[in-house]
Write an enzyme that holds these catalytic residues in place. Structure first.
Site, PDB file in Angstrom:
ATOM      1  N   TRP A   5       0.851  -1.199   0.000  1.00 44.42           N
ATOM      2  CA  TRP A   5       0.000   0.000   0.000  1.00 44.42           C
ATOM      3  C   TRP A   5       0.878   1.236   0.000  1.00 44.42           C
ATOM      4  O   TRP A   5       1.848   1.328   0.743  1.00 44.42           O
ATOM      5  CB  TRP A   5      -0.891  -0.043   1.236  1.00 44.42           C
ATOM      6  CG  TRP A   5      -1.793   1.126   1.438  1.00 44.42           C
ATOM      7  CD1 TRP A   5      -2.565   1.750   0.495  1.00 44.42           C
ATOM      8  CD2 TRP A   5      -2.047   1.808   2.675  1.00 44.42           C
ATOM      9  NE1 TRP A   5      -3.274   2.775   1.079  1.00 44.42           N
ATOM     10  CE2 TRP A   5      -2.981   2.831   2.408  1.00 44.42           C
ATOM     11  CE3 TRP A   5      -1.589   1.637   3.974  1.00 44.42           C
ATOM     12  CZ2 TRP A   5      -3.461   3.689   3.397  1.00 44.42           C
ATOM     13  CZ3 TRP A   5      -2.063   2.474   4.968  1.00 44.42           C
ATOM     14  CH2 TRP A   5      -2.982   3.489   4.675  1.00 44.42           C
ATOM     15  N   ASP A  10      -0.549  -6.115   9.318  1.00 44.63           N
ATOM     16  CA  ASP A  10      -1.551  -5.081   9.079  1.00 44.63           C
ATOM     17  C   ASP A  10      -2.809  -5.792   8.577  1.00 44.63           C
ATOM     18  O   ASP A  10      -2.784  -6.445   7.526  1.00 44.63           O
ATOM     19  CB  ASP A  10      -1.054  -4.063   8.046  1.00 44.63           C
ATOM     20  CG  ASP A  10      -2.031  -2.906   7.859  1.00 44.63           C
ATOM     21  OD1 ASP A  10      -2.996  -2.794   8.649  1.00 44.63           O
ATOM     22  OD2 ASP A  10      -1.838  -2.112   6.911  1.00 44.63           O
ATOM     23  N   LYS A  70     -13.093  -0.927   6.097  1.00 40.19           N
ATOM     24  CA  LYS A  70     -13.636  -1.702   4.978  1.00 40.19           C
ATOM     25  C   LYS A  70     -14.683  -2.713   5.435  1.00 40.19           C
ATOM     26  O   LYS A  70     -15.764  -2.809   4.851  1.00 40.19           O
ATOM     27  CB  LYS A  70     -12.495  -2.448   4.256  1.00 40.19           C
ATOM     28  CG  LYS A  70     -11.315  -1.575   3.827  1.00 40.19           C
ATOM     29  CD  LYS A  70     -11.676  -0.609   2.736  1.00 40.19           C
ATOM     30  CE  LYS A  70     -10.451  -0.009   2.050  1.00 40.19           C
ATOM     31  NZ  LYS A  70      -9.530   0.700   2.912  1.00 40.19           N
TER      32      LYS A  70
END
Length: 439
Positions: A167, A251, A287
Protein backbone atom coordinates in the site's frame (compact mmCIF):
# COMPACT_ATOMS: atom_id res chain seq x y z
CA UNK A 1 13.98 51.53 14.39
CA UNK A 2 12.29 50.03 17.47
CA UNK A 3 13.31 46.57 18.63
CA UNK A 4 11.21 43.79 17.12
CA UNK A 5 10.47 45.66 13.88
CA UNK A 6 11.59 44.12 10.60
CA UNK A 7 13.37 46.36 8.14
CA UNK A 8 11.45 46.87 4.90
CA UNK A 9 14.50 45.64 3.05
CA UNK A 10 14.51 42.28 4.89
CA UNK A 11 14.75 39.13 2.74
CA UNK A 12 11.17 38.16 3.61
CA UNK A 13 9.77 41.47 2.34
CA UNK A 14 12.00 41.48 -0.73
CA UNK A 15 10.85 37.95 -1.56
CA UNK A 16 7.22 38.94 -1.12
CA UNK A 17 7.70 41.94 -3.38
CA UNK A 18 9.46 39.88 -5.99
CA UNK A 19 6.55 37.42 -5.92
CA UNK A 20 4.15 40.19 -6.80
CA UNK A 21 2.56 40.48 -3.37
CA UNK A 22 1.87 43.73 -1.54
CA UNK A 23 4.85 45.22 0.33
CA UNK A 24 5.31 48.13 2.65
CA UNK A 25 4.48 48.90 6.29
CA UNK A 26 1.08 47.14 6.12
CA UNK A 27 2.32 44.07 4.22
CA UNK A 28 1.51 40.69 5.73
CA UNK A 29 4.69 39.04 6.94
CA UNK A 30 4.27 35.28 6.39
CA UNK A 31 6.59 32.60 7.67
CA UNK A 32 5.21 30.39 4.87
CA UNK A 33 6.46 32.54 1.99
CA UNK A 34 8.20 30.38 -0.55
CA UNK A 35 6.68 27.09 0.67
CA UNK A 36 6.22 24.82 -2.31
CA UNK A 37 2.95 23.01 -2.91
CA UNK A 38 3.21 19.29 -2.13
CA UNK A 39 2.33 16.84 -4.87
CA UNK A 40 -1.23 15.56 -4.75
CA UNK A 41 -1.91 12.14 -3.30
CA UNK A 42 -2.09 9.74 -6.28
CA UNK A 43 -5.53 8.37 -5.37
CA UNK A 44 -7.04 11.77 -4.60
CA UNK A 45 -5.50 13.14 -7.79
CA UNK A 46 -6.95 10.25 -9.76
CA UNK A 47 -10.41 10.89 -8.33
CA UNK A 48 -10.17 14.59 -9.17
CA UNK A 49 -9.10 13.82 -12.74
CA UNK A 50 -12.12 11.53 -13.05
CA UNK A 51 -14.46 14.24 -11.74
CA UNK A 52 -13.00 16.80 -14.15
CA UNK A 53 -13.41 14.50 -17.16
CA UNK A 54 -16.59 15.52 -19.06
CA UNK A 55 -16.70 12.25 -21.02
CA UNK A 56 -19.50 9.73 -20.86
CA UNK A 57 -19.22 6.86 -20.21
CA UNK A 58 -16.40 6.99 -17.69
CA UNK A 59 -15.45 4.62 -14.86
CA UNK A 60 -13.47 5.19 -11.66
CA UNK A 61 -11.61 2.12 -10.39
CA UNK A 62 -9.20 3.77 -8.00
CA UNK A 63 -10.86 4.42 -4.66
CA UNK A 64 -10.55 1.77 -1.95
CA UNK A 65 -14.09 1.96 -0.63
CA UNK A 66 -16.94 -0.50 -1.17
CA UNK A 67 -19.75 0.41 -3.56
CA UNK A 68 -22.98 -1.45 -4.25
CA UNK A 69 -24.01 -2.55 -7.74
CA UNK A 70 -25.42 0.90 -8.38
CA UNK A 71 -22.00 2.37 -7.64
CA UNK A 72 -23.20 3.96 -4.38
CA UNK A 73 -21.73 3.89 -0.85
CA UNK A 74 -23.26 1.17 1.31
CA UNK A 75 -24.17 1.40 4.99
CA UNK A 76 -24.58 -2.06 6.47
CA UNK A 77 -28.01 -2.53 8.12
CA UNK A 78 -26.30 -4.07 11.15
CA UNK A 79 -24.26 -0.89 11.53
CA UNK A 80 -27.40 1.26 11.30
CA UNK A 81 -28.99 -0.81 14.07
CA UNK A 82 -25.88 -0.62 16.25
CA UNK A 83 -25.73 3.15 15.78
CA UNK A 84 -29.34 3.50 16.92
CA UNK A 85 -28.51 1.63 20.11
CA UNK A 86 -25.33 3.64 20.70
CA UNK A 87 -27.07 6.99 20.22
CA UNK A 88 -29.98 5.95 22.44
CA UNK A 89 -27.55 5.13 25.25
CA UNK A 90 -25.45 8.31 25.08
CA UNK A 91 -25.11 9.69 28.61
CA UNK A 92 -22.29 12.15 28.01
CA UNK A 93 -19.58 13.22 25.59
CA UNK A 94 -16.61 12.76 27.89
CA UNK A 95 -13.11 11.97 26.66
CA UNK A 96 -12.20 8.37 26.14
CA UNK A 97 -9.21 7.05 28.11
CA UNK A 98 -5.86 7.46 26.38
CA UNK A 99 -5.82 3.78 25.42
CA UNK A 100 -9.41 3.91 24.18
CA UNK A 101 -12.63 2.17 25.15
CA UNK A 102 -12.01 -1.02 27.12
CA UNK A 103 -15.12 -2.75 25.77
CA UNK A 104 -14.06 -2.07 22.18
CA UNK A 105 -10.54 -3.33 22.81
CA UNK A 106 -11.79 -6.52 24.47
CA UNK A 107 -14.06 -7.30 21.51
CA UNK A 108 -11.47 -6.28 18.94
CA UNK A 109 -8.83 -8.59 20.37
CA UNK A 110 -11.23 -11.55 20.47
CA UNK A 111 -12.27 -10.76 16.89
CA UNK A 112 -8.66 -10.90 15.66
CA UNK A 113 -6.96 -13.48 17.87
CA UNK A 114 -9.97 -15.72 18.59
CA UNK A 115 -11.82 -16.45 21.82
CA UNK A 116 -9.56 -19.41 22.53
CA UNK A 117 -6.26 -17.54 22.13
CA UNK A 118 -3.90 -18.54 24.94
CA UNK A 119 -2.10 -15.19 24.94
CA UNK A 120 -5.44 -13.42 25.31
CA UNK A 121 -6.52 -15.65 28.21
CA UNK A 122 -3.19 -14.97 29.92
CA UNK A 123 -3.66 -11.20 29.47
CA UNK A 124 -0.32 -10.83 27.73
CA UNK A 125 -1.54 -8.82 24.75
CA UNK A 126 -1.00 -5.06 25.02
CA UNK A 127 -3.62 -3.07 23.13
CA UNK A 128 -4.73 0.48 22.43
CA UNK A 129 -7.44 1.98 20.27
CA UNK A 130 -6.09 3.77 17.20
CA UNK A 131 -7.24 6.08 14.42
CA UNK A 132 -8.18 3.29 12.01
CA UNK A 133 -5.50 1.24 10.26
CA UNK A 134 -3.40 4.22 9.24
CA UNK A 135 -3.23 5.46 12.82
CA UNK A 136 -2.41 1.98 14.10
CA UNK A 137 0.44 1.66 11.60
CA UNK A 138 1.72 5.11 12.60
CA UNK A 139 1.70 4.19 16.28
CA UNK A 140 3.50 0.93 15.53
CA UNK A 141 6.16 2.77 13.55
CA UNK A 142 6.61 5.31 16.35
CA UNK A 143 6.96 2.47 18.86
CA UNK A 144 9.57 0.72 16.72
CA UNK A 145 11.48 3.98 16.36
CA UNK A 146 11.42 4.69 20.09
CA UNK A 147 12.05 1.37 21.80
CA UNK A 148 15.26 -0.67 21.55
CA UNK A 149 15.32 -3.37 18.90
CA UNK A 150 15.43 -7.02 19.91
CA UNK A 151 18.65 -7.64 17.98
CA UNK A 152 21.14 -6.14 15.58
CA UNK A 153 22.89 -2.80 15.98
CA UNK A 154 21.51 -0.52 18.69
CA UNK A 155 23.03 2.50 16.98
CA UNK A 156 21.60 1.85 13.51
CA UNK A 157 18.42 3.47 12.29
CA UNK A 158 15.47 1.10 12.88
CA UNK A 159 14.55 -0.83 9.73
CA UNK A 160 11.19 -2.15 8.59
CA UNK A 161 10.81 -4.52 5.65
CA UNK A 162 7.70 -4.24 3.50
CA UNK A 163 6.50 -6.37 0.59
CA UNK A 164 7.23 -5.21 -2.93
CA UNK A 165 4.71 -3.82 -3.69
CA UNK A 166 2.67 -2.61 -0.73
CA UNK A 167 0.00 0.00 0.00
CA UNK A 168 1.41 3.36 -1.04
CA UNK A 169 0.91 4.89 2.40
CA UNK A 170 2.87 2.20 4.26
CA UNK A 171 6.38 3.50 3.44
CA UNK A 172 5.30 7.10 3.99
CA UNK A 173 4.00 6.26 7.46
CA UNK A 174 7.21 4.43 8.40
CA UNK A 175 9.56 7.08 7.02
CA UNK A 176 7.64 9.86 8.75
CA UNK A 177 8.18 8.03 12.05
CA UNK A 178 11.93 7.84 11.41
CA UNK A 179 12.25 4.27 10.15
CA UNK A 180 14.33 3.10 7.23
CA UNK A 181 12.15 1.22 4.74
CA UNK A 182 13.50 -1.78 2.86
CA UNK A 183 11.67 -4.32 0.70
CA UNK A 184 11.35 -8.08 0.49
CA UNK A 185 10.25 -9.92 -2.63
CA UNK A 186 6.52 -10.54 -2.87
CA UNK A 187 4.96 -10.22 -6.32
CA UNK A 188 6.63 -12.38 -8.95
CA UNK A 189 8.56 -10.04 -11.23
CA UNK A 190 8.00 -12.25 -14.27
CA UNK A 191 4.23 -12.78 -14.00
CA UNK A 192 3.36 -9.56 -12.12
CA UNK A 193 0.22 -11.36 -10.91
CA UNK A 194 1.40 -14.20 -8.62
CA UNK A 195 3.35 -14.66 -5.39
CA UNK A 196 7.13 -15.09 -5.46
CA UNK A 197 7.15 -17.44 -2.50
CA UNK A 198 10.71 -18.65 -3.13
CA UNK A 199 12.07 -15.10 -3.20
CA UNK A 200 10.02 -14.17 -0.13
CA UNK A 201 11.33 -17.12 1.89
CA UNK A 202 14.90 -16.47 0.81
CA UNK A 203 14.68 -12.83 1.89
CA UNK A 204 13.08 -13.74 5.22
CA UNK A 205 15.70 -16.41 5.90
CA UNK A 206 18.84 -14.60 4.79
CA UNK A 207 18.40 -11.00 3.73
CA UNK A 208 16.38 -9.41 6.55
CA UNK A 209 18.91 -8.28 9.14
CA UNK A 210 18.70 -8.97 12.87
CA UNK A 211 16.75 -6.33 14.75
CA UNK A 212 14.58 -5.40 11.78
CA UNK A 213 10.79 -5.52 11.65
CA UNK A 214 9.01 -7.32 8.81
CA UNK A 215 5.48 -6.36 7.85
CA UNK A 216 2.86 -8.66 6.35
CA UNK A 217 -0.67 -8.05 5.12
CA UNK A 218 -2.86 -10.42 7.16
CA UNK A 219 -5.28 -10.97 4.25
CA UNK A 220 -6.31 -9.37 0.94
CA UNK A 221 -2.88 -7.92 0.13
CA UNK A 222 -3.12 -4.34 -1.09
CA UNK A 223 -2.53 -3.59 -3.95
CA UNK A 224 -2.21 -7.05 -5.50
CA UNK A 225 -4.93 -9.22 -3.96
CA UNK A 226 -2.29 -11.99 -3.92
CA UNK A 227 -2.16 -13.85 -0.58
CA UNK A 228 0.03 -16.77 0.51
CA UNK A 229 -1.78 -20.09 0.83
CA UNK A 230 -2.14 -21.62 4.33
CA UNK A 231 0.80 -23.90 3.56
CA UNK A 232 2.90 -20.94 2.42
CA UNK A 233 2.01 -18.99 5.58
CA UNK A 234 3.11 -22.01 7.62
CA UNK A 235 6.43 -22.04 5.76
CA UNK A 236 6.93 -18.31 6.39
CA UNK A 237 6.20 -18.79 10.08
CA UNK A 238 8.60 -21.73 10.32
CA UNK A 239 11.34 -19.71 8.62
CA UNK A 240 10.87 -16.82 11.02
CA UNK A 241 11.06 -19.19 13.99
CA UNK A 242 14.73 -19.46 13.01
CA UNK A 243 14.99 -15.64 13.15
CA UNK A 244 14.00 -14.75 16.75
CA UNK A 245 15.51 -11.28 16.53
CA UNK A 246 13.19 -10.22 13.69
CA UNK A 247 10.02 -8.44 14.86
CA UNK A 248 6.80 -9.41 13.02
CA UNK A 249 4.07 -6.87 12.25
CA UNK A 250 0.71 -7.70 10.65
CA UNK A 251 -1.55 -5.08 9.08
CA UNK A 252 -5.13 -6.39 9.02
CA UNK A 253 -7.49 -4.11 7.14
CA UNK A 254 -9.92 -6.60 5.59
CA UNK A 255 -10.90 -9.23 8.17
CA UNK A 256 -14.25 -10.61 7.06
CA UNK A 257 -14.27 -8.57 3.86
CA UNK A 258 -11.54 -10.55 2.09
CA UNK A 259 -13.17 -13.98 1.91
CA UNK A 260 -16.51 -13.27 3.55
CA UNK A 261 -15.40 -15.28 6.60
CA UNK A 262 -13.78 -13.35 9.45
CA UNK A 263 -12.38 -16.53 10.99
CA UNK A 264 -10.70 -17.61 7.75
CA UNK A 265 -9.28 -14.14 7.19
CA UNK A 266 -7.59 -14.23 10.62
CA UNK A 267 -5.97 -17.61 9.99
CA UNK A 268 -2.50 -16.30 9.11
CA UNK A 269 -2.01 -14.10 12.16
CA UNK A 270 -3.49 -16.80 14.42
CA UNK A 271 -1.05 -19.33 12.95
CA UNK A 272 1.87 -17.08 13.84
CA UNK A 273 0.62 -16.54 17.40
CA UNK A 274 -0.01 -20.26 17.86
CA UNK A 275 3.53 -20.91 16.62
CA UNK A 276 4.87 -18.71 19.42
CA UNK A 277 5.63 -15.47 17.57
CA UNK A 278 5.28 -12.21 19.52
CA UNK A 279 3.57 -10.29 16.75
CA UNK A 280 2.30 -6.73 16.49
CA UNK A 281 -1.10 -6.24 14.85
CA UNK A 282 -2.81 -3.21 13.30
CA UNK A 283 -6.59 -3.54 12.85
CA UNK A 284 -8.96 -1.38 10.83
CA UNK A 285 -12.76 -1.35 10.79
CA UNK A 286 -13.12 0.87 7.73
CA UNK A 287 -13.64 -1.70 4.98
CA UNK A 288 -15.25 -4.59 6.84
CA UNK A 289 -17.69 -2.48 8.88
CA UNK A 290 -18.04 0.35 6.35
CA UNK A 291 -16.93 2.86 9.00
CA UNK A 292 -14.51 4.74 6.75
CA UNK A 293 -15.03 8.18 8.25
CA UNK A 294 -15.23 7.08 11.89
CA UNK A 295 -11.51 6.13 12.06
CA UNK A 296 -11.87 2.98 14.15
CA UNK A 297 -8.84 0.78 14.68
CA UNK A 298 -6.56 -0.89 17.19
CA UNK A 299 -2.90 -1.70 17.70
CA UNK A 300 -1.91 -4.70 19.76
CA UNK A 301 1.22 -6.68 20.57
CA UNK A 302 1.67 -10.19 21.93
CA UNK A 303 4.08 -10.14 24.88
CA UNK A 304 5.94 -12.70 27.00
CA UNK A 305 3.75 -12.17 30.06
CA UNK A 306 1.13 -9.87 31.56
CA UNK A 307 3.68 -7.56 33.18
CA UNK A 308 5.44 -6.99 29.86
CA UNK A 309 2.08 -6.28 28.23
CA UNK A 310 1.26 -3.63 30.85
CA UNK A 311 4.68 -2.01 30.39
CA UNK A 312 4.33 -1.91 26.61
CA UNK A 313 0.82 -0.50 26.87
CA UNK A 314 2.16 2.28 29.09
CA UNK A 315 4.69 3.16 26.39
CA UNK A 316 1.92 3.29 23.80
CA UNK A 317 0.00 5.70 26.01
CA UNK A 318 3.10 7.89 26.22
CA UNK A 319 3.12 8.04 22.42
CA UNK A 320 -0.62 8.71 22.12
CA UNK A 321 -0.91 11.49 24.70
CA UNK A 322 1.06 14.18 22.80
CA UNK A 323 -0.05 12.87 19.41
CA UNK A 324 -3.86 13.03 19.69
CA UNK A 325 -4.49 12.54 23.43
CA UNK A 326 -7.42 10.13 23.13
CA UNK A 327 -9.40 8.47 20.32
CA UNK A 328 -12.94 9.20 19.07
CA UNK A 329 -15.66 7.07 20.66
CA UNK A 330 -18.67 6.79 18.34
CA UNK A 331 -17.32 4.30 15.82
CA UNK A 332 -15.64 2.23 18.52
CA UNK A 333 -18.93 1.96 20.39
CA UNK A 334 -20.65 0.85 17.18
CA UNK A 335 -18.09 -1.88 16.54
CA UNK A 336 -18.31 -3.08 20.13
CA UNK A 337 -22.11 -3.13 19.93
CA UNK A 338 -21.95 -5.39 16.87
CA UNK A 339 -19.24 -7.75 18.12
CA UNK A 340 -20.67 -8.30 21.62
CA UNK A 341 -24.25 -9.06 20.49
CA UNK A 342 -24.53 -12.56 18.96
CA UNK A 343 -27.56 -11.73 16.80
CA UNK A 344 -26.11 -8.45 15.53
CA UNK A 345 -22.74 -10.07 14.87
CA UNK A 346 -24.41 -12.86 12.90
CA UNK A 347 -26.25 -10.24 10.84
CA UNK A 348 -23.01 -8.34 10.22
CA UNK A 349 -21.30 -11.58 9.17
CA UNK A 350 -23.98 -12.20 6.54
CA UNK A 351 -23.79 -8.63 5.25
CA UNK A 352 -19.99 -8.69 5.12
CA UNK A 353 -20.14 -12.01 3.27
CA UNK A 354 -22.56 -10.36 0.85
CA UNK A 355 -20.06 -7.59 0.11
CA UNK A 356 -17.31 -10.15 -0.46
CA UNK A 357 -19.62 -12.18 -2.70
CA UNK A 358 -20.32 -9.14 -4.89
CA UNK A 359 -16.59 -8.55 -5.27
CA UNK A 360 -16.06 -12.20 -6.27
CA UNK A 361 -18.94 -12.00 -8.75
CA UNK A 362 -17.45 -8.90 -10.37
CA UNK A 363 -14.08 -10.62 -10.67
CA UNK A 364 -15.71 -13.56 -12.44
CA UNK A 365 -17.76 -11.31 -14.71
CA UNK A 366 -14.73 -9.23 -15.65
CA UNK A 367 -12.84 -12.40 -16.61
CA UNK A 368 -15.67 -13.85 -18.69
CA UNK A 369 -16.30 -10.47 -20.32
CA UNK A 370 -12.64 -10.22 -21.35
CA UNK A 371 -12.88 -13.69 -22.86
CA UNK A 372 -16.11 -12.73 -24.62
CA UNK A 373 -14.31 -9.75 -26.15
CA UNK A 374 -11.91 -12.21 -27.76
CA UNK A 375 -8.94 -11.78 -25.44
CA UNK A 376 -6.55 -14.71 -25.63
CA UNK A 377 -4.60 -13.64 -22.55
CA UNK A 378 -4.79 -15.66 -19.36
CA UNK A 379 -6.93 -13.64 -16.95
CA UNK A 380 -7.19 -16.35 -14.27
CA UNK A 381 -5.27 -14.14 -11.84
CA UNK A 382 -8.30 -11.82 -11.69
CA UNK A 383 -10.37 -14.57 -10.05
CA UNK A 384 -7.45 -16.14 -8.16
CA UNK A 385 -6.74 -12.92 -6.27
CA UNK A 386 -8.80 -11.89 -3.25
CA UNK A 387 -10.24 -8.75 -1.69
CA UNK A 388 -11.16 -5.33 -2.93
CA UNK A 389 -8.25 -4.89 -5.32
CA UNK A 390 -7.08 -6.75 -8.41
CA UNK A 391 -3.63 -6.42 -9.89
CA UNK A 392 -4.44 -6.65 -13.58
CA UNK A 393 -0.91 -6.85 -14.97
CA UNK A 394 -1.55 -3.80 -17.15
CA UNK A 395 1.53 -1.70 -17.87
CA UNK A 396 1.71 2.01 -17.12
CA UNK A 397 1.35 2.81 -20.82
CA UNK A 398 -1.75 0.62 -21.04
CA UNK A 399 -3.25 2.34 -18.00
CA UNK A 400 -2.64 5.71 -19.60
CA UNK A 401 -4.42 4.51 -22.75
CA UNK A 402 -7.35 3.37 -20.63
CA UNK A 403 -7.70 6.91 -19.31
CA UNK A 404 -7.08 8.77 -22.54
CA UNK A 405 -9.10 6.62 -24.92
CA UNK A 406 -11.77 5.01 -22.75
CA UNK A 407 -11.96 7.24 -19.66
CA UNK A 408 -11.40 4.29 -17.32
CA UNK A 409 -9.39 5.43 -14.31
CA UNK A 410 -7.12 3.18 -12.24
CA UNK A 411 -3.70 3.62 -10.65
CA UNK A 412 -0.61 3.53 -12.86
CA UNK A 413 0.52 0.18 -11.49
CA UNK A 414 -2.56 -1.48 -13.00
CA UNK A 415 -4.41 -1.96 -9.72
CA UNK A 416 -8.18 -1.70 -9.97
CA UNK A 417 -10.74 -1.46 -7.20
CA UNK A 418 -13.11 -4.29 -8.05
CA UNK A 419 -15.75 -2.52 -5.93
CA UNK A 420 -15.97 0.07 -8.71
CA UNK A 421 -17.23 -2.54 -11.17
CA UNK A 422 -20.98 -2.99 -11.63
CA UNK A 423 -23.30 -5.03 -13.83
CA UNK A 424 -23.70 -1.89 -15.95
CA UNK A 425 -20.03 -1.00 -16.51
CA UNK A 426 -18.05 -4.24 -16.34
CA UNK A 427 -18.44 -5.12 -20.01
CA UNK A 428 -17.35 -1.62 -21.03
CA UNK A 429 -14.28 -1.94 -18.78
CA UNK A 430 -13.51 -5.39 -20.23
CA UNK A 431 -13.75 -4.05 -23.78
CA UNK A 432 -11.38 -1.21 -22.88
CA UNK A 433 -8.90 -3.56 -21.21
CA UNK A 434 -8.98 -5.87 -24.23
CA UNK A 435 -8.37 -2.94 -26.55
CA UNK A 436 -5.27 -1.73 -24.73
CA UNK A 437 -3.81 -5.23 -24.22
CA UNK A 438 -4.30 -6.51 -27.77
CA UNK A 439 -2.65 -3.71 -29.70
Amino acid sequence: MRRGMVALTSPVVRRAASNGTRSGPQAAMSAWAGVEAAPADPIIGLTQAFKDDPASPKVLLGVGAYRDDAGKPYVLPSIREAEKRVVAEIADHEYAPIAGLAEFLDESLKFAYGDDCEALRERRIAAVQALSGTGACRLAAALIARLPSIGGSKAAKPVIYMPEPTWGNHPKIAKDAGLEVKRYRYLDASTKTTLDIDGLLEDVASNVEDGATIMFHACAHNPTGVDPTPAQWAAISATLKQRPSVQIFFDCAYQGFASGDAEADAAALRTFVADGHAIMLAQSYAKNFGLYGERVGALSAVCADAAEARALESQLKVLIRPMYSSPPVHGAKVVAAVLKDPALRAQWSQECAGMAARIKAMRALLKTSLEAEGSTKDWSHVTDQIGMFAFTGLSEDQVKRLRAEFHVYCTLDGRISVAGLTEDNVKYVAAAMHAVTSS
